[in-house]
Every structure is written in C-alpha cells, then in structure tokens.
Scaffold this active site. Structure first.
Site, short mmCIF file in Angstrom:
data_model
loop_
_atom_site.label_atom_id
_atom_site.label_comp_id
_atom_site.label_asym_id
_atom_site.label_seq_id
_atom_site.Cartn_x
_atom_site.Cartn_y
_atom_site.Cartn_z
N GLY A 153 3.45 3.61 5.36
CA GLY A 153 4.50 3.42 6.40
C GLY A 153 5.22 1.97 5.99
N LEU A 154 5.10 1.28 5.07
CA LEU A 154 5.54 0.12 4.96
C LEU A 154 6.64 0.14 3.72
CD1 LEU A 154 2.43 -2.27 4.69
CD2 LEU A 154 4.00 -1.39 6.64
N GLY A 155 7.20 1.27 3.51
CA GLY A 155 8.44 1.49 2.75
C GLY A 155 7.98 1.19 1.25
N SER A 156 6.97 1.66 0.65
CA SER A 156 6.63 1.41 -0.66
C SER A 156 7.66 2.01 -1.78
CB SER A 156 5.10 1.56 -1.07
OG SER A 156 4.71 2.43 -2.19
N PRO A 200 0.86 -1.26 -0.08
CA PRO A 200 0.01 0.04 0.15
C PRO A 200 0.95 1.23 0.28
CG PRO A 200 -0.12 -1.08 2.22
CD PRO A 200 0.70 -1.99 1.20
N ALA A 251 10.43 3.13 -1.28
CA ALA A 251 11.93 2.71 -1.18
C ALA A 251 11.91 1.15 -1.91
CB ALA A 251 12.60 2.48 0.12
N ALA A 252 11.09 0.61 -1.72
CA ALA A 252 10.82 -0.80 -2.41
C ALA A 252 10.81 -0.69 -3.86
CB ALA A 252 9.62 -1.64 -1.95
N ASP A 302 14.51 3.37 5.65
CA ASP A 302 13.65 2.64 4.76
C ASP A 302 14.54 1.76 3.67
OD1 ASP A 302 11.52 3.27 6.30
OD2 ASP A 302 10.38 4.02 4.39
O1 PMV Z 1 8.54 5.82 5.25
P1 PMV Z 1 7.71 5.68 6.82
O2 PMV Z 1 6.35 6.45 7.01
O3 PMV Z 1 7.90 4.13 7.33
O4 PMV Z 1 8.63 6.67 7.89
C1 PMV Z 1 9.85 6.24 8.02
C2 PMV Z 1 10.31 6.55 9.54
C3 PMV Z 1 10.53 7.99 10.18
O5 PMV Z 1 11.42 7.84 11.21
C4 PMV Z 1 9.09 8.58 10.53
C5 PMV Z 1 10.99 9.08 9.01
C6 PMV Z 1 12.48 8.57 8.60
O6 PMV Z 1 12.95 9.42 7.95
O7 PMV Z 1 13.08 7.69 9.41
#
Ligand code: PMV
Length: 318
Positions: free
Chosen positions: A98-101, A94, A103-104, A145
């Site tokens: 917050g699951l790294g979409s 999704p 960067a993946a 991430d």
């Molecule tokens: O991309 P997310 O939503 O998993 O956020 C990463 C984690 C944070 O610590 C909130 C931001 C960061 O750059 O580390």
C-alpha cells in the site's frame, strides 16, 4: 550512468472511496524511493530487476511484465527506438504494502529512459504512463498512486479530475508501520466491489462519509491544525473496517499507536495487510514506534510531511 528516482506514498484519507468518485488525499514519502539507473551497453534494451534477481531483454518480455510495459509505453510516447542500454531497477519500498511501490518503479523507469533519450517527462506525462501499468497491477485503479508519486507533492485527488496540489500549513510527522502481511490492492478493491453490490445504500453512505473526511482533512492540514487531523484519521480507519478491508493485525497496530500517544492512526492503501500510519508529535515518535514494533510491526519508518521533499529516516535507526 544516469539515475532517476520516485518516492513512495501514503494515503491519508479516502482510499477505496476514491474508486467511487469521492476525494482522497495522499502525500509522497520522499525518503523511501524506487530508483532506475541506465547506462549504454551493446545489444538492445536489457532490464535488470535487481531486488528480484531477474534480468531479461525487453524484446523477449511478456506484454504484462510491468517493467517491460513501462519501458514500451515510454518508448512509444517518445516515438523512440529501443536504445542499446542496461536499465537497472531497485526499490526501497516494500512490495504489496500500500506504499505505491508499483507506481514509484514505473515513474522512475519512465523518467530514466526518457532522460537517456534526451527527453524530460513532466509530472502529467510520467503519471499518465504509470497509470497504464497500474491497470496491469490493479485492474481498475483510481489513479491516485501514480499521481501523487509523479507530482511528488501532497495531492487532493478526485478520479478523472486534474490533481490539486495543496499546502501543508504546518509540517507533521507520520510513522508508517508495516504489518508484514502482503496486501493485494486488486483483491481488496474486488472485495469492496462485491460487498457494495450486496449493500449498495450502506456503502454509498460510507463512501460519502469518507469523502467528507478527506475534504475536512485537507482544510485542517492547510490550516496547520494537526490536533484536529488525528480524529479524522481514526474515523477513516473505522470506516475502512466497516468496508471490510482491515484485519485484526492492522487493528492491533492502530490501537497500539493510539495507546502510546499518537494523535490518530489508520490503515493506509488497499488494506487486508500492508501498512498503517500514525500521526505523532515529534516528542511521541520514539514511544509510538516502539509500541508499533511491540504490536507486531516488522518495519517502522518515519516521515515529515511538508511541501518540499520531506526528510525521512528509518525509525529503527537503520
Ligand atoms: O495501491 P494501494 O494499496 O495504495 O491502493 C490504492 C488505493 C485504493 O483506493 C484502494 C485503490 C485505488 O485505485 O485508488
């Protein structure tokens, strides 16, 4: 046709505090992946974002278009010309959850393009390229991430330092429950920054406490002491609430998981939406997944955290 893929990730401890130099730990979610396929066609590089129903020529794409950005960065790193190819990107992750979409997708694209040109990108190179695109998505990313996703191993991460891959003493199950509320990491990080400016001492103390939790979590995970990990996740969630990045909907999911027997639960990632994770014994998985759905989760996944690629299936049985 050539394909490369990259996993999603969850942060177990230390989101937000990691931006301020504290340690955090994150693990890949092997069964939820972004995939990039590349095949030769005539006429420069065509990029297809299949999930979004969009496609474009690389040469026409704006500088900040994330798929174009990772393609250009990869070509520059390899000192290669644009190939005549079609690059198709799909993701099971999704977006804004917050699951790294982001960067993946970047890691999968960089690796597919490099492979098509006869190169292999190691984890460090793929991570560095994806980090540049994370800056477009998030502004000031810590780099956690792109690191955990490119290494595809559990990482203990301190901003600016080499990542440490750590050992999982005993594999453990996590449920990942999507609130369905989109989460903007950029907005959440900005919110924390503003609140910290107003209450600096307080926030410094929160971050220090979160860093201690991450250190302790790493020790207990390496020792295989999962019962002790649960309360650490709970404490991390309390601190994230104090930072101001939880929401009633996330608190409800966390409470429902605990009430159904989870060993611990917390929001994961930037917060203000997105996902929660619940640590569960195998015999509690079904009951906790059901409780999460009853409490409003729109999707629930399960993943076994271990050092090799973990198995993952949809707890909904889909
Ligand atoms: O991309 P997310 O939503 O998993 O956020 C990463 C984690 C944070 O610590 C909130 C931001 C960061 O750059 O580390």
């Amino acid at each position: 046709m050539l394909e490369r893929s990259a996993p999603g990730k969850v942060i177990l401890c230390g989101e937000h505090s990691v931006v301020y130099g504290r340690p955090a730990i994150a693990v890949p979610v092997a069964g939820l992946r972004a995939r990039a396929q590349i095949e030769p066609v005539h006429g420069d590089l065509r990029i297809v974002a299949a999930d979004l129903g969009e496609e474009f020529w690389l040469r026409n794409a704006p500088v900040k278009q994330p798929l174009a950005a990772i393609a250009r960065l990869t070509l520059a790193r390899l000192d290669a010309a644009e190939p005549d190819a079609r690059l198709t990107v799909r993701s099971e992750l999704p977006i804004a959850a917050g699951l790294g979409s982001g960067a993946a997708v970047s890691v999968a694209v960089a690796r597919a393009l490099a492979a098509f040109l006869g190169h292999k990108l190691d984890a460090e190179a793929a991570s560095a390229l994806a980090y540049e695109v994370e800056k477009i998505h998030h502004g000031t990313p810590s780099g956690i991430d792109n690191t955990v996703i490119a290494w595809e191993q559990p990482v203990y991460f301190i901003k600016g330092a080499a990542p440490e891959i750590f050992t999982i003493g005993a594999p453990f199950w996590l449920l990942i429950a999507n609130s369905g509320i989109p989460s903007s990491t950029r907005a959440a990080v900005q919110r924390v920054r503003q609140r910290r400016a107003a209450e600096r001492a307080c926030y410094t103390a929160y971050f220090a406490r979160m860093g201690q939790l991450a250190d302790k979590a790493r020790r207990v995970i390496s020792a295989g002491d999962i019962t002790v990990l649960g309360p650490l996740l709970d404490k991390n969630h309390t601190l994230l609430r104090q930072l101001g990045v939880s929401l009633p909907a996330l608190d409800r999911l966390v409470a429902s998981a605990r009430a159904a027997g989870a060993l611990g639960a917390k929001l994961t990632g930037g917060g203000m939406g997105g996902n929660v994770i619940a640590l569960v014994r195998v015999e509690q998985k079904a009951a906790v997944a059901e409780a999460l759905r009853q409490a409003g989760a729109v999707q629930v996944w399960e993943t076994l955290v271990k050092n090799e690629n973990g198995t993952q299936m949809n707890a909904d049985g889909r």
